[in-house]
Write a protein that holds these residues in place. Structure first.
Motif, PDB file in Angstrom:
ATOM      1  N   ASP A 250       0.165 -16.682 -36.259  1.00  0.00           N
ATOM      2  CA  ASP A 250      -0.447 -17.489 -37.291  1.00  0.00           C
ATOM      3  C   ASP A 250      -0.488 -18.976 -36.943  1.00  0.00           C
ATOM      4  OD1 ASP A 250      -2.208 -17.886 -39.092  1.00  0.00           O
ATOM      5  OD2 ASP A 250      -0.818 -17.869 -40.726  1.00  0.00           O
TER       6      ASP A 250
ATOM      7  N   ASP B 183      -3.746 -16.554 -26.718  1.00  0.00           N
ATOM      8  CA  ASP B 183      -4.538 -15.962 -27.700  1.00  0.00           C
ATOM      9  C   ASP B 183      -3.922 -15.148 -28.713  1.00  0.00           C
ATOM     10  OD1 ASP B 183      -6.487 -17.995 -27.061  1.00  0.00           O
ATOM     11  OD2 ASP B 183      -7.847 -16.625 -25.826  1.00  0.00           O
ATOM     12  N   GLU B 184      -3.291 -14.203 -27.978  1.00  0.00           N
ATOM     13  CA  GLU B 184      -2.579 -13.075 -28.831  1.00  0.00           C
ATOM     14  C   GLU B 184      -1.377 -13.625 -29.743  1.00  0.00           C
ATOM     15  OE1 GLU B 184      -2.963  -9.033 -26.336  1.00  0.00           O
ATOM     16  OE2 GLU B 184      -2.158 -10.740 -25.187  1.00  0.00           O
TER      17      GLU B 184
ATOM     18  N   THR C 177      -2.247 -15.703 -32.517  1.00  0.00           N
ATOM     19  CA  THR C 177      -3.045 -14.639 -33.727  1.00  0.00           C
ATOM     20  C   THR C 177      -1.775 -13.975 -34.295  1.00  0.00           C
ATOM     21  OG1 THR C 177      -5.073 -14.327 -32.617  1.00  0.00           O
ATOM     22  CG2 THR C 177      -4.290 -12.572 -34.214  1.00  0.00           C
TER      23      THR C 177
END
Length: 257
Positions: A30, A23-24, A27
């Motif tokens: 992008d 998830d990191e 993010t």
């Protein structure tokens, strides 16, 4: 962002964080979690990180040791490579030479081969060429100094290289994979190598046999940007076929008994 640039950035993020989640990464880059998972699988297969449940962890094998330690490793092979490489250049040639254990041995031989113009980010290479029997023009690039590698790195160095047009670039690398891609373990050293490639008419790479058929973290260039590889033994079939298909001349410098 191109896929190879994304994966390079991903590997660097894992290295900086030591452990990071899917998830990191999604993010920060992008992109989708599915893309992150696919990239992590590829990077894990290349041995650049270890994929774990929900993310990835950094593998210490993607580090290089200080220059002094590297000069002591495969010393005979690197001396042979340096000797063979020095014989390839003509007096008066201008050479961009990067920092590394093998280019240090190359400079030891080159200084006895005649007069050259040498531009380098290596204090060891500069010192060797300055002591040549036939004086050479020696230019030491300026920037942030890194003592472990006796080298100058950073955007100031890249900017200076981009203003030059040399006959040759002579480079060390961390790895050549089976597809013929040239790679390094250090991002800033890879940036320097890329800049030297772009600022030279011919590119010669020096790499002992342990570098062939392996992976490193950062791509330097594809095989078609390299004119010659100087090594101490013939590559395995996959590497040799990839290099020869790209038009790379392979020069073998055999260690003396």
């Amino acid at each position: 962002m191109k896929p190879e640039e994304r994966r390079e950035r991903m590997a660097l993020l894992v290295k900086e964080a030591t452990k990071i989640s899917v998830d990191e990464l999604a993010t920060l880059l992008d992109t989708s979690r599915e893309t992150v998972r696919r990239d992590l699988t590829l990077l894990s297969e290349q041995g650049l990180l270890r994929k774990v449940h929900g993310g990835a962890v950094f593998m210490q094998t993607a580090l290089e040791s200080p220059l002094g330690d590297r000069r002591a490793t495969a010393r005979g092979e690197k001396i042979a490579i340096g000797r063979a490489a020095a014989a390839l250049f003509r007096q008066g040639d201008s050479l961009l030479v990067d920092a590394g254990s093998t280019t240090a041995y190359f400079a030891e031989s080159l200084k006895n081969a005649g007069s050259f113009t040498v531009i380098t980010n290596s204090t060891v290479v500069a010192s060797e060429m300055w002591s040549a029997p036939s004086p050479s023009e020696v230019y030491l690039l300026g920037g942030r100094y890194f003592g472990d590698g006796h080298e100058v790195l950073g955007p100031l160095v890249v900017d200076q290289i981009q203003r030059l047009h040399a006959d040759h670039a002579v480079l060390t690398i961390g790895a050549v994979d089976q597809g013929g891609t040239f790679m390094d373990f250090n991002a800033e050293e890879a940036f320097i190598a890329r800049a030297m490639i772009a600022s030279a008419r011919h590119v010669t790479v020096l790499a002992d046999g342990s570098k062939l058929g392996r992976h490193a973290l950062f791509q330097v260039c594809k095989a078609d940007r390299v004119h010659r590889l100087v090594t101490d033994r013939a590559p395995d079939d996959a590497v040799e076929n990839a290099l020869r298909a790209a038009g790379v001349e392979i020069v073998i410098g055999e260690p003396r008994a």
